[in-house]
Design a protein around this motif. Structure first.
Motif, PDB file in Angstrom:
ATOM      1  N   ASN B  51       0.816  -1.208   0.000  1.00 34.12           N
ATOM      2  CA  ASN B  51       0.000   0.000   0.000  1.00 34.12           C
ATOM      3  C   ASN B  51       0.849   1.257   0.000  1.00 34.12           C
ATOM      4  O   ASN B  51       0.440   2.286  -0.543  1.00 34.12           O
ATOM      5  CB  ASN B  51      -0.946  -0.001   1.209  1.00 34.12           C
ATOM      6  N   ILE B  52       2.035   1.170   0.603  1.00 30.41           N
ATOM      7  CA  ILE B  52       2.935   2.332   0.583  1.00 30.41           C
ATOM      8  C   ILE B  52       3.472   2.538  -0.838  1.00 30.41           C
ATOM      9  O   ILE B  52       3.495   3.658  -1.348  1.00 30.41           O
ATOM     10  CB  ILE B  52       4.081   2.167   1.604  1.00 30.41           C
ATOM     11  N   VAL B  53       3.851   1.442  -1.493  1.00 26.05           N
ATOM     12  CA  VAL B  53       4.328   1.565  -2.872  1.00 26.05           C
ATOM     13  C   VAL B  53       3.193   2.097  -3.758  1.00 26.05           C
ATOM     14  O   VAL B  53       3.402   2.945  -4.620  1.00 26.05           O
ATOM     15  CB  VAL B  53       4.841   0.207  -3.411  1.00 26.05           C
ATOM     16  N   ALA B  54       1.978   1.613  -3.512  1.00 36.45           N
ATOM     17  CA  ALA B  54       0.836   2.074  -4.304  1.00 36.45           C
ATOM     18  C   ALA B  54       0.512   3.535  -4.018  1.00 36.45           C
ATOM     19  O   ALA B  54      -0.142   4.191  -4.822  1.00 36.45           O
ATOM     20  CB  ALA B  54      -0.386   1.209  -4.007  1.00 36.45           C
ATOM     21  N   GLY B  55       0.945   4.048  -2.857  1.00 37.18           N
ATOM     22  CA  GLY B  55       0.634   5.426  -2.493  1.00 37.18           C
ATOM     23  C   GLY B  55      -0.641   5.538  -1.684  1.00 37.18           C
ATOM     24  O   GLY B  55      -1.072   6.636  -1.359  1.00 37.18           O
ATOM     25  N   LEU B  56      -1.248   4.401  -1.358  1.00 35.33           N
ATOM     26  CA  LEU B  56      -2.494   4.446  -0.587  1.00 35.33           C
ATOM     27  C   LEU B  56      -2.218   4.713   0.888  1.00 35.33           C
ATOM     28  O   LEU B  56      -3.095   5.171   1.616  1.00 35.33           O
ATOM     29  CB  LEU B  56      -3.261   3.121  -0.751  1.00 35.33           C
ATOM     30  N   LEU B  57      -0.997   4.407   1.338  1.00 36.55           N
ATOM     31  CA  LEU B  57      -0.584   4.747   2.703  1.00 36.55           C
ATOM     32  C   LEU B  57       0.693   5.564   2.611  1.00 36.55           C
ATOM     33  O   LEU B  57       1.473   5.412   1.680  1.00 36.55           O
ATOM     34  CB  LEU B  57      -0.297   3.476   3.519  1.00 36.55           C
ATOM     35  N   LYS B  58       0.898   6.434   3.605  1.00 33.85           N
ATOM     36  CA  LYS B  58       2.112   7.243   3.616  1.00 33.85           C
ATOM     37  C   LYS B  58       3.097   6.653   4.622  1.00 33.85           C
ATOM     38  O   LYS B  58       2.729   6.384   5.764  1.00 33.85           O
ATOM     39  CB  LYS B  58       1.781   8.681   4.024  1.00 33.85           C
ATOM     40  N   ALA B  59       4.350   6.492   4.205  1.00 34.59           N
ATOM     41  CA  ALA B  59       5.367   5.973   5.115  1.00 34.59           C
ATOM     42  C   ALA B  59       5.680   7.020   6.179  1.00 34.59           C
ATOM     43  O   ALA B  59       5.690   8.218   5.895  1.00 34.59           O
ATOM     44  CB  ALA B  59       6.622   5.613   4.339  1.00 34.59           C
ATOM     45  N   SER B  60       5.946   6.538   7.410  1.00 29.53           N
ATOM     46  CA  SER B  60       6.331   7.489   8.464  1.00 29.53           C
ATOM     47  C   SER B  60       7.788   7.897   8.286  1.00 29.53           C
ATOM     48  O   SER B  60       8.161   9.040   8.523  1.00 29.53           O
ATOM     49  CB  SER B  60       6.138   6.868   9.847  1.00 29.53           C
ATOM     50  N   THR B  61       8.617   6.933   7.903  1.00 28.22           N
ATOM     51  CA  THR B  61      10.020   7.243   7.629  1.00 28.22           C
ATOM     52  C   THR B  61      10.386   6.615   6.296  1.00 28.22           C
ATOM     53  O   THR B  61       9.737   5.676   5.837  1.00 28.22           O
ATOM     54  CB  THR B  61      10.941   6.656   8.716  1.00 28.22           C
ATOM     55  N   GLY B  62      11.448   7.133   5.678  1.00 29.12           N
ATOM     56  CA  GLY B  62      11.895   6.598   4.397  1.00 29.12           C
ATOM     57  C   GLY B  62      10.914   6.923   3.297  1.00 29.12           C
ATOM     58  O   GLY B  62      10.013   7.747   3.470  1.00 29.12           O
ATOM     59  N   GLY B  63      11.098   6.275   2.127  1.00 35.20           N
ATOM     60  CA  GLY B  63      10.202   6.578   1.024  1.00 35.20           C
ATOM     61  C   GLY B  63      10.410   5.628  -0.132  1.00 35.20           C
ATOM     62  O   GLY B  63      11.253   4.726  -0.075  1.00 35.20           O
ATOM     63  N   VAL B  64       9.606   5.838  -1.182  1.00 36.34           N
ATOM     64  CA  VAL B  64       9.657   4.980  -2.356  1.00 36.34           C
ATOM     65  C   VAL B  64      10.019   5.833  -3.568  1.00 36.34           C
ATOM     66  O   VAL B  64       9.446   6.906  -3.762  1.00 36.34           O
ATOM     67  CB  VAL B  64       8.294   4.287  -2.584  1.00 36.34           C
ATOM     68  N   LEU B  65      11.001   5.389  -4.342  1.00 33.73           N
ATOM     69  CA  LEU B  65      11.383   6.096  -5.557  1.00 33.73           C
ATOM     70  C   LEU B  65      11.054   5.229  -6.762  1.00 33.73           C
ATOM     71  O   LEU B  65      11.441   4.067  -6.821  1.00 33.73           O
ATOM     72  CB  LEU B  65      12.879   6.408  -5.553  1.00 33.73           C
ATOM     73  N   LEU B  66      10.333   5.812  -7.723  1.00 41.28           N
ATOM     74  CA  LEU B  66      10.064   5.127  -8.981  1.00 41.28           C
ATOM     75  C   LEU B  66      10.740   5.941 -10.073  1.00 41.28           C
ATOM     76  O   LEU B  66      10.397   7.114 -10.263  1.00 41.28           O
ATOM     77  CB  LEU B  66       8.555   5.026  -9.227  1.00 41.28           C
TER      78      LEU B  66
END
Lengths: 288, 264
Positions: B51-66
């Motif tokens: 869900n974090i990768v999908a963007g449906l949830l926001k990560a509290s720390t770190g992140g996803v790069l596409l």
């Protein structure tokens, strides 16, 4: 010889089975019709007989059905006459009432769905509006009439406003429940597709909440019909409510009874009509 | 340059004043065309990662790069196939796919091109014959195939599958796994799939990301499945690489990270 007989045999059976099959189907349909029709007819006849017996005594307050039919015969056979003014057939009175209901109910539908969506979507709007609505919706329809007469200074818009204010509450409340019950999955789908709010409203919210909305609409149309008869008694003009009040003032009790039968039948038809539209619109959703 | 990079992702939920850390320091790098499975016991936060990768949830720390760009909202470039298909029941199969295609390709393709693209994607999952039926009129396996068609029709850079075959019977599941391998071989999308089925993970994946148990779940181990494609399930049954990979995943899940709370 053997060949001809084998060919002839199926021809005979086909011919024999065809006329046999047709009455079989009609008999079973007749059976189901009879099953559904006989009980209400029997009960209705029993009811009329008891009524006739009770009201045939001299000094009875209400006319028996036989007298209703003879006294109001003109009214029953010709609902379309029009002698000008308010002296019209029942059809015209009913039509005027239905027009008022249609207008008020249509306004209530649009507003009710919009406000219900707002309440269903926004926690803040729900907290703010819900207590007010819970109080307003318990106000009896006729209590709004003096206020709306004061505001509009005319009978016609006042009656429409009474219909509107009576039928909007169940529409708002049911729409809000429907919106709140939209599965998170559908919201996720729309998020991934990046639907804008308008597309989300039209393509996800409305169809998803449609079964709830139609429950509200059905309750609403029933309440409208209850309210219009009472409102028309007070505002006058053409309309079934006024007709009943007018008949009471002229002591035409039989005419009142005929009008009541009409009111009941039309209310029933309105309810069934909204339910029918609902089943058409929610075909897919209900079985989800 | 990594295609999709999940970098030190952590997430915590606060409820009634108590903070509950679900994920800590999850890092996975995925190349273009790679098929990666996430496996772990239920409740370990696999779906949360997806869900974090999908963007449906926001990560509290770190992140996803596409492709070097940060992901912070949902979008059709990361199409999701949901576990329970999530088809809209009031639309037909075709309309469900059309909703996605018309939205994503509005202005980029003509009406005729979009129609052809819808048909193409339905035929990709062999659902052309049922295009005019509603979801309630087709089987669970067919619904899931339509879900896949809808996701593929968005031409996603990354296809996200959340236990796509979890609710299906074993035979249907095997059939759909084969279709998915075919489609992946043709389209070469990057795929992240969540599963709890060890055989499914080994059969389909280039790499298997094994997650530890929560709270504070993280990546325990990443196993590379070095099997040539196309893979056929019958040939693999006796294949030493396959059995070895399978054993490694089982060992991770049941020996080193057995679910502790099962008894309770």
């Amino acid at each position: 010889m053997a060949n001809t007989s084998t060919i002839a045999a199926p021809v005979v059976t086909v011919k024999a089975s065809k006329p046999k099959r047709a009455p079989l189907v009609t008999r079973s349909t007749l059976n189901t019709i009879a099953k559904n029709l006989i009980p209400p007819v029997v009960v209705l006849i029993a009811f009329l007989v008891i009524w006739e017996l009770l009201c045939s005594r001299p000094g009875a307050g209400l006319p028996p059905p036989s007298r209703v039919v003879t006294e109001a015969w003109d009214l029953i056979v010709d609902p379309f006459y029009d002698n000008g003014g308010t002296d019209k057939g029942l059809f015209w009175h009913i039509l005027a009432s239905i027009q008022r209901v249609a207008l008020g109910f249509a306004l209530a539908t649009v507003m009710g769905i919009l406000v219900g969506t707002l309440i269903g979507q926004s926690e803040w709007a729900m907290r703010g509006l819900d207590p007010i609505f819970q109080v307003l919706r318990t106000i009896p329809p006729l209590a709004w009439l003096p206020l709306s007469l004061a505001a509009f200074r005319d009978g016609q818009p006042s009656a429409i406003f009474v219909i509107f204010i009576t039928s909007i509450w169940p529409i708002i409340i049911n729409t809000a429940v429907g919106i709140r019950n939209i599965p998170q999955d559908y919201r996720n789908v729309s998020a991934v597709l990046r639907l804008n709010p308008l597309e989300f409203f039209a393509k996800i919210m409305l169809p998803s909440a449609a079964p709830y909305i139609f429950t509200g609409l059905r309750i609403g149309v029933g309440l409208s019909w209850l309210a219009i008869v009472a409102a028309e008694m007070l505002i006058g003009g053409v309309g079934i409510g006024f007709f009943i009040w007018d008949a009471w003032n002229s002591s035409h009790i039989s005419e009142i009874i005929v009008a009541l039968v009409y009111v009941g039948l039309i209310g029933f038809v309105l309810d069934r009509f909204v339910a029918f539209v609902g089943t058409l619109v929610t075909r897919g959703t209900a079985t989800a | 340059m990594t295609y999709l990079s999940i970098e030190n992702v952590g997430i915590s939920f606060t409820r009634a004043g108590r903070t509950n850390e679900v994920l800590r320091d999850v890092s996975v790098k995925i190349e273009k065309g790679e098929f990666v499975s996430l496996i772990g016991h239920s409740g370990c936060g696999k779906s949360t990662v997806l869900n974090i990768v999908a963007g449906l949830l926001k990560a509290s720390t770190g992140g996803v790069l596409l492709e070097e760009k940060e992901v912070n909202s949902p979008g059709p470039d990361r199409a999701v196939v949901f576990q329970n298909h999530s088809l809209l029941p009031w639309l037909t199969v075709r309309e469900n796919v059309a909703l996605a295609v018309d939205k994503v390709f509005k202005g980029k393709k003509s009406k005729a091109e979009r129609n052809a693209w819808i048909d193409h994607n339905l035929s990709l999952v062999n659902m052309t014959h049922a295009a005019d039926r509603r979801p309630s009129e087709i089987s669970g396996g067919m619904k899931q195939r339509v879900g896949i068609a809808r996701a593929l029709a968005m031409e996603p850079k990354v296809l996200l599958l959340d236990e796509p075959f979890g609710a299906l019977d074993a035979l249907t599941r095997a059939h759909l796994q084969d279709s998915l391998m075919d489609i992946h071989a043709r389209l070469k999308n990057a795929v992240i799939m969540i599963t709890h089925d060890v055989d499914e993970a080994v059969l389909l994946s280039d790499r298997i990301v094994m997650m530890t148990n929560g709270p504070s779940a993280t990546v325990g181990e990443i196993l590379t499945v070095d099997l040539a494609r196309p893979r056929r399930r019958l040939d693999l049954v006796e294949d030493p690489t396959y059995t070895h990979a399978r054993a490694a995943v089982l060992e991770f899940l049941y020996a080193r990270h057995a679910k502790p709370a099962m008894a309770a």
